[in-house]
Design a protein around this motif. Structure first.
Motif, PDB file in Angstrom:
ATOM      1  N   ALA A  22       0.828  -1.211   0.000  1.00 28.53           N
ATOM      2  CA  ALA A  22       0.000   0.000   0.000  1.00 28.53           C
ATOM      3  C   ALA A  22       0.862   1.261   0.000  1.00 28.53           C
ATOM      4  N   ALA A  23       1.987   1.232   0.731  1.00 22.20           N
ATOM      5  CA  ALA A  23       2.883   2.394   0.777  1.00 22.20           C
ATOM      6  C   ALA A  23       3.547   2.621  -0.575  1.00 22.20           C
ATOM      7  N   THR A  50       4.418   6.602  -0.879  1.00 18.92           N
ATOM      8  CA  THR A  50       4.806   7.159   0.411  1.00 18.92           C
ATOM      9  C   THR A  50       5.841   6.278   1.105  1.00 18.92           C
ATOM     10  N   GLY A  51       6.579   6.877   2.035  1.00 22.77           N
ATOM     11  CA  GLY A  51       7.537   6.127   2.835  1.00 22.77           C
ATOM     12  C   GLY A  51       8.794   5.699   2.107  1.00 22.77           C
ATOM     13  N   PHE A  71      11.903  -1.108  -5.028  1.00 21.49           N
ATOM     14  CA  PHE A  71      10.817  -2.033  -4.736  1.00 21.49           C
ATOM     15  C   PHE A  71       9.684  -1.709  -5.685  1.00 21.49           C
ATOM     16  N   CYS A  72       9.026  -2.729  -6.204  1.00 21.74           N
ATOM     17  CA  CYS A  72       7.848  -2.534  -7.031  1.00 21.74           C
ATOM     18  C   CYS A  72       6.690  -3.272  -6.377  1.00 21.74           C
ATOM     19  N   ALA A  73       5.494  -2.726  -6.552  1.00 20.58           N
ATOM     20  CA  ALA A  73       4.293  -3.358  -6.005  1.00 20.58           C
ATOM     21  C   ALA A  73       3.217  -3.375  -7.079  1.00 20.58           C
ATOM     22  N   THR A  74       2.353  -4.374  -7.001  1.00 19.38           N
ATOM     23  CA  THR A  74       1.239  -4.492  -7.937  1.00 19.38           C
ATOM     24  C   THR A  74      -0.067  -4.168  -7.203  1.00 19.38           C
ATOM     25  N   GLN A  75      -1.093  -3.860  -7.980  1.00 25.11           N
ATOM     26  CA  GLN A  75      -2.414  -3.581  -7.395  1.00 25.11           C
ATOM     27  C   GLN A  75      -2.893  -4.757  -6.555  1.00 25.11           C
ATOM     28  N   GLY A  76      -2.429  -5.965  -6.876  1.00 24.58           N
ATOM     29  CA  GLY A  76      -2.821  -7.155  -6.125  1.00 24.58           C
ATOM     30  C   GLY A  76      -2.136  -7.276  -4.772  1.00 24.58           C
ATOM     31  N   GLY A  77      -1.227  -6.342  -4.448  1.00 22.77           N
ATOM     32  CA  GLY A  77      -0.590  -6.346  -3.135  1.00 22.77           C
ATOM     33  C   GLY A  77       0.721  -7.095  -3.046  1.00 22.77           C
TER      34      GLY A  77
END
Length: 103
Positions: free
Chosen positions: A29-30, A35-36, A68-74
């Motif tokens: 989520a961050a 953010t962060g 770091f990479c993140a997807t909508q799926g968390g």
């Protein structure tokens, strides 16, 4: 200073990446909120198994970062270490020493 990485999502969903100065993984989520992190990149649409390029801007020269990479799926990626060069302009080459007008 800028740095570009390539991320390849396993599903077709939005990907957002950020650069941190620590290897501790943030919450998805961050990363998605930008953010962060020291620097957040723009979110990009991802197609399953198709690489997307993500560019970080505003990085500090001479600093070690972890992407770091993140997807909508968390899902959050493992850290990808990278460093920015501390040299922004190459140093001038010193002229050779001479003795008696000869080098």
């Amino acid at each position: 200073t800028t740095y570009t990485i390539t991320a390849t999502p396993s599903l077709s969903e939005t990907v957002r990446c950020g650069a941190a100065t620590t290897s501790t993984a943030p919450e998805a989520a961050a990363v998605l909120a930008g953010t962060g992190m020291a620097v957040a990149a723009e979110a990009v649409g991802g197609t399953a198994s198709q690489p997307v390029q993500v560019t970080f801007t505003g990085l500090t020269a001479g600093t070690d970062y972890f992407a770091f990479c993140a997807t909508q799926g968390g899902v959050v990626s493992d850290p990808l270490p990278f460093a920015t060069s501390g040299i922004t302009v190459p140093p001038a080459e010193a002229a050779p020493a001479t003795k008696g007008g000869y080098s």
